[in-house]
Structure formats: structure tokens, C-alpha cells
Motif scaffolding. Structure first.
Motif, PDB file in Angstrom:
ATOM      1  N   ARG A  10      12.412   5.479  -1.416  1.00 38.72           N
ATOM      2  CA  ARG A  10      12.628   5.075  -0.095  1.00 38.72           C
ATOM      3  C   ARG A  10      13.235   6.254   0.813  1.00 38.72           C
ATOM      4  O   ARG A  10      12.686   6.478   1.862  1.00 38.72           O
ATOM      5  N   ILE A  21       2.288   2.429   6.034  1.00 38.31           N
ATOM      6  CA  ILE A  21       2.194   2.017   4.529  1.00 38.31           C
ATOM      7  C   ILE A  21       1.952   0.479   4.445  1.00 38.31           C
ATOM      8  O   ILE A  21       1.563   0.002   3.453  1.00 38.31           O
ATOM      9  N   VAL A  37       8.145  -3.460   3.011  1.00 45.34           N
ATOM     10  CA  VAL A  37       7.924  -2.273   2.235  1.00 45.34           C
ATOM     11  C   VAL A  37       8.437  -2.144   0.627  1.00 45.34           C
ATOM     12  O   VAL A  37       7.703  -1.827  -0.153  1.00 45.34           O
ATOM     13  N   ILE A  40       6.165  -3.150  -1.978  1.00 47.32           N
ATOM     14  CA  ILE A  40       5.191  -2.006  -2.229  1.00 47.32           C
ATOM     15  C   ILE A  40       5.649  -1.116  -2.741  1.00 47.32           C
ATOM     16  O   ILE A  40       4.901  -0.248  -3.934  1.00 47.32           O
ATOM     17  N   ILE A  41       6.765  -0.379  -2.284  1.00 45.23           N
ATOM     18  CA  ILE A  41       7.461   0.663  -3.292  1.00 45.23           C
ATOM     19  C   ILE A  41       7.848   0.352  -4.760  1.00 45.23           C
ATOM     20  O   ILE A  41       7.348   1.014  -5.473  1.00 45.23           O
ATOM     21  N   ALA A  44       4.318   0.785  -6.501  1.00 44.28           N
ATOM     22  CA  ALA A  44       4.213   2.202  -6.529  1.00 44.28           C
ATOM     23  C   ALA A  44       4.891   2.902  -7.528  1.00 44.28           C
ATOM     24  O   ALA A  44       4.362   3.650  -8.393  1.00 44.28           O
ATOM     25  N   ASN A  82       1.460   7.403  -4.332  1.00 46.81           N
ATOM     26  CA  ASN A  82       0.598   6.371  -4.528  1.00 46.81           C
ATOM     27  C   ASN A  82       0.697   5.430  -3.189  1.00 46.81           C
ATOM     28  O   ASN A  82      -0.080   4.739  -2.820  1.00 46.81           O
ATOM     29  N   LEU A  83       1.976   5.409  -2.516  1.00 51.48           N
ATOM     30  CA  LEU A  83       2.138   4.839  -1.268  1.00 51.48           C
ATOM     31  C   LEU A  83       1.301   5.447  -0.224  1.00 51.48           C
ATOM     32  O   LEU A  83       0.465   4.662   0.582  1.00 51.48           O
ATOM     33  N   ARG A  86      -2.639   4.660  -0.350  1.00 54.83           N
ATOM     34  CA  ARG A  86      -3.064   3.565   0.034  1.00 54.83           C
ATOM     35  C   ARG A  86      -3.590   3.706   1.562  1.00 54.83           C
ATOM     36  O   ARG A  86      -4.714   2.904   1.750  1.00 54.83           O
TER      37      ARG A  86
END
Length: 151
Positions: A10, A21, A37, A40-41, A44, A82-83, A86
Motif C-alpha cells: 500500500r 485500481i 482496496v 484487492i491488494i 495481488a 498486478n494491481l 488490472r
């Protein structure tokens, strides 16, 4: 055990990139953005660690029990990539840095898989060294120089 943490990843992401994101419309409330988020993190990071393990499994037992700093760095770099992948990485902006870091990580991991680079972890953990080492066993010696003198 993950090779990087949510906080570490982060910290690498600017606040203004979070809405992109997340994929939603603009969310003004910072706590709501963070709440959306976080999963999602985590995903990832999990994907990054799985990718790293795929390369390391040829040479090391995975997941690594102690995480070398270089693996921590690459886990963060791959997770951030990866984030941003997307939403698509615009190579004409500063986002190209994420792609460059990802490519550098994959190149290094490929060298590890090929045995050209070592993590140095072999000496850290005797169990790991035993798992990745090999030994040679042969029959006892039948002849020596002394036995063959004068022949």
C-alpha cells in the motif's frame, strides 16, 4: 506466510491511483477507499507470491521459511504490477516504472530457476540445505598407489 505485507504494498501506491485500481467511480472518503482496496491488494500479493514460488520451486523448498530482502522487494514490485495491470499500464507515463520493475523481478527469478543466481539461503537453514543438497556414495577403494608399486 506472504513475502510482503499489505502495508508495504500500500505504501508503494499513490492515493490518487486507488480509485482506478478499485475500478469504481471516485470515492472521496479515504477510509472507504482503503476498505475496498485491501482485498484487492491481498489478492495481488497472493498472486505475486505464487508466481515467485513457481520460479523458486526448482531450487528451494517453498514457501521460504525466512524471506530474503530481495524476495520481499520483488513480491512488492510484482504485487504493484498486478494491481496496475488490472486497469492497464500506460507505458507513456510513470506507470512504465511498474512494468520495468516487474520485468526486472522476472529476469532475476529466471536466473534463480536456472541456477545462475543464488538466494544465499542454503546456509541459513540446515533443513533447507539438506533438502536441496546432493551427496555421492561410492564403493571402497580396491587399489592404491602403494599396492601397485613395482608392477
Amino acid at each position: 506466510m506472504s513475502y510482503s505485507t499489505l502495508t508495504e504494498v500500500r505504501e508503494m501506491i499513490k492515493d490518487d491511483a486507488l480509485n482506478a485500481i478499485i475500478g469504481d467511480t471516485f470515492i472521496e472518503e479515504p477510509s472507504k477507499r482503503e476498505e475496498l482496496v485491501e482485498p484487492i491488494i491481498h489478492t495481488a500479493i497472493g498472486d505475486a507470491d505464487a508466481e515467485i514460488d513457481g520460479y523458486l520451486a526448482k531450487r528451494y523448498p517453498v514457501p521460504l521459511s525466512s524471506v530474503p530482502k530481495v524476495i520481499n522487494k520483488f513480491s512488492k514490485d510484482i504485487a504493484v504490477y498486478n494491481l496496475f495491470s488490472r486497469i492497464g499500464i500506460d507505458e507513456g507515463t510513470d506507470q512504465k516504472t511498474y512494468l520495468n520493475r516487474y520485468n526486472a523481478a522476472i529476469k532475476f527469478l529466471t536466473l534463480i530457476a536456472e541456477g545462475k543466481v543464488s538466494l544465499g539461503a542454503e546456509t541459513d537453514d540446515p533443513a533447507m540445505a539438506a533438502a536441496t543438497a546432493f551427496s555421492v556414495k561410492s564403493n571402497p577403494r580396491l587399489f592404491s598407489r602403494r599396492q601397485l608399486e613395482g608392477m
